[in-house]
Write a protein that holds these residues in place. Structure first.
Motif, PDB file in Angstrom:
ATOM      1  N   VAL A   3       0.793  -1.093  -0.030  1.00 14.16           N
ATOM      2  CA  VAL A   3       0.160  -0.096   0.126  1.00 14.16           C
ATOM      3  C   VAL A   3       0.881   1.019  -0.024  1.00 14.16           C
ATOM      4  CG1 VAL A   3      -1.846   1.334   1.082  1.00 14.16           C
ATOM      5  CG2 VAL A   3      -1.899  -1.352   1.170  1.00 14.16           C
ATOM      6  N   SER A  67       3.389   1.328   6.300  1.00 10.31           N
ATOM      7  CA  SER A  67       2.453   0.665   5.847  1.00 10.31           C
ATOM      8  C   SER A  67       2.415   0.185   4.540  1.00 10.31           C
ATOM      9  CB  SER A  67       1.394   1.838   5.693  1.00 10.31           C
ATOM     10  OG  SER A  67       1.339   2.840   4.997  1.00 10.31           O
ATOM     11  N   LYS A 124      -8.364   1.033   3.918  1.00 15.27           N
ATOM     12  CA  LYS A 124      -7.365   0.904   2.755  1.00 15.27           C
ATOM     13  C   LYS A 124      -8.471   0.783   1.483  1.00 15.27           C
ATOM     14  CE  LYS A 124      -5.318  -2.974   1.347  1.00 15.27           C
ATOM     15  NZ  LYS A 124      -4.373  -4.126   1.260  1.00 15.27           N
ATOM     16  N   GLN A 129      -5.046   1.112  -3.910  1.00 15.17           N
ATOM     17  CA  GLN A 129      -3.995   0.941  -2.889  1.00 15.17           C
ATOM     18  C   GLN A 129      -3.586   2.011  -1.979  1.00 15.17           C
ATOM     19  OE1 GLN A 129      -2.922  -2.600  -2.060  1.00 15.17           O
ATOM     20  NE2 GLN A 129      -4.860  -2.871  -3.238  1.00 15.17           N
ATOM     21  N   GLU A 131      -4.562   4.757   1.597  1.00 14.04           N
ATOM     22  CA  GLU A 131      -5.166   4.636   2.751  1.00 14.04           C
ATOM     23  C   GLU A 131      -5.225   6.125   3.267  1.00 14.04           C
ATOM     24  OE1 GLU A 131      -2.515   2.178   5.450  1.00 14.04           O
ATOM     25  OE2 GLU A 131      -1.118   3.992   5.609  1.00 14.04           O
TER      26      GLU A 131
END
Ligand SMILES: Cc1cc2nc3c(=O)[nH]c(=O)nc-3n(C[C@H](O)[C@H](O)[C@H](O)COP(=O)(O)OP(=O)(O)OC[C@H]3O[C@@H](n4cnc5c(N)ncnc54)[C@H](O)[C@@H]3O)c2cc1C
Length: 363
Positions: A3, A67, A124, A129, A131
């Motif tokens: 992500v 992340s 998310k 992809q 967040e």
């Protein structure tokens, strides 16, 4: 899939301390000053704590992101280090571009404990992809339900994606992340100023401190000053009504002041809302925070000669002001954020009223 963090634009209303990804903040200095309130020297540790918090906040945005490689794990407790699949159990329109969305965390992923307010979680967008952080309004209930008040922006990514989800769809979340570590009992008065969905972090705080535990022996007085563009965009009645009731029944614990920019949808208005029309400004803050002193004419005359606005803030009370909303609003009321997304000096209306660093936090 990895992500990539697409950091919210500066208009996104909250900054998350990066350190919160690893552990909740514990800012001891805030409580250490509790016995020596009101003087500038006693504020120094609090200013220091706020500075540290600000530094960590800025660091969050500039350190490489963990992340990016956060995996999706099932059958594990939710945590900041991985995503957990949840299920949409409700999605209810509640105003123009606004929805109340409920996600259900499966029993095996429920955390054994949750952070104290104010905290958020990342959602998310699986399609592209990215967040974004959102604020659980009432935390996580016994069934694993987490409710959010979500606004979608015309060209925004995750808000629009969340609004498109239907009951039964899967949404992956990561967290919890501490947004601001409010220490219970540290402050005599906590004043919250919000715009739009900037209401959500303060609702979480009020829900935990007042609505959920009405018998709490915490003596802090809370004031919420909230503004939305129109009545239809005010927080939904299911969130506002308990606060209106609390303000009416326990004015010594909680006060609520609502503002709307315009009043063009008066027919749909709940009469108990009685919002003021206009923006929150210095005069509105003085009224809501009861900063106008009752003075005799000779006191007024002598003050004209040696006018010091800072004297208006009651020095015997410790007051914390939290501000959360669109960046222009935060800037007008508390001064702009500093460089590298740090807090910056206290300016705007609060600065004119004499508030200093250590008394104001821009979320
Ligand atoms: C700790 C925290 C908690 C939060 N809690 C909540 C919450 O409970 N509820 C909530 O609704 N929000 C919340 N937010 C805000 C949320 O995280 C998002 O920032 C917000 O939803 C916008 O994200 P988005 O992906 O939909 O829009 P983004 O894609 O980030 O776009 C945001 C804005 O930028 C504009 N924009 C996008 N792309 C462009 C472009 N190319 N050119 C010009 N303008 C562009 C969009 O039109 C929009 O106005 C929270 C933020 C933080 C930091």
């Amino acid at each position: 899939m990895p992500v990539g963090i697409f950091h919210p634009p500066r208009s996104a209303f909250l900054r998350i301390p990066r350190a919160g990804l690893r552990r909740p903040f514990h800012v001891r200095n805030l409580s250490d000053t509790a016995n020596s309130r009101g003087t500038s020297s006693s504020r120094a540790p609090t200013v220091f704590a706020f500075t540290v918090l600000g530094g960590l906040t800025a660091a969050y945005f500039f350190w490489p992101s963990t992340s990016r490689s956060a995996p999706t794990l099932q059958d594990r407790q939710i945590a900041p280090s991985h995503f957990t699949p949840t299920t949409v159990t409700a999605s209810e329109a509640c105003g123009p571009n606004l929805k109340l969305i409920t996600l259900n965390i499966p029993p095996e992923s429920l955390p054994s404990s949750v952070l104290s307010p104010i905290w958020s979680i990342f959602v998310k967008d699986d399609d592209i992809q990215v967040e974004r952080p959102y604020t659980p309004l009432e935390g996580i209930d016994a069934n694993g339900d987490v409710r959010f008040w979500v606004k979608q922006y015309p060209r925004g990514e995750v808000g629009r994606w969340l609004h498109s989800k239907s009951v039964g769809d899967t949404v992956e979340i990561r967290g919890p992340i501490q947004t601001f570590p409010l220490q219970e009992g540290r402050w005599d008065e906590v004043v919250m100023i919000s715009g739009g969905t900037g209401f959500s972090p303060f609702y979480q705080l009020l829900f935990t401190q007042l609505l959920q535990s009405e018998t709490s022996n915490n003596s802090t007085h809370y004031t919420l000053i909230h503004s939305s563009p129109s009545v239809a965009e005010l927080p939904p009645t299911s969130l506002l009504q308990p606060l209106l009731d609390m303000a009416e029944q326990q004015p010594d614990r909680f006060k609520l002041h609502l503002f709307v920019d315009k009043l063009n949808d008066i027919s749909s208005q709940n009469p108990s809302l009685a919002p003021r029309v206009g923006r929150i400004n210095k005069s509105a803050l003085e009224d809501a925070m009861q900063l106008r002193e009752k003075t005799s004419w000779w006191q007024w005359l002598s003050r004209l000669r040696s006018y010091n606005r800072a004297e208006v803030i009651p020095t015997k009370k410790s007051i914390l002001v939290l501000v959360c909303g669109p960046e222009p609003m935060v800037s007008a009321l508390a001064g702009p954020y500093g460089r590298n997304l740090s807090q910056g000096a206290v300016g705007g209306a609060l600065g004119e009223l004499g508030f200093k660093s250590g008394q104001v936090w821009k979320l």
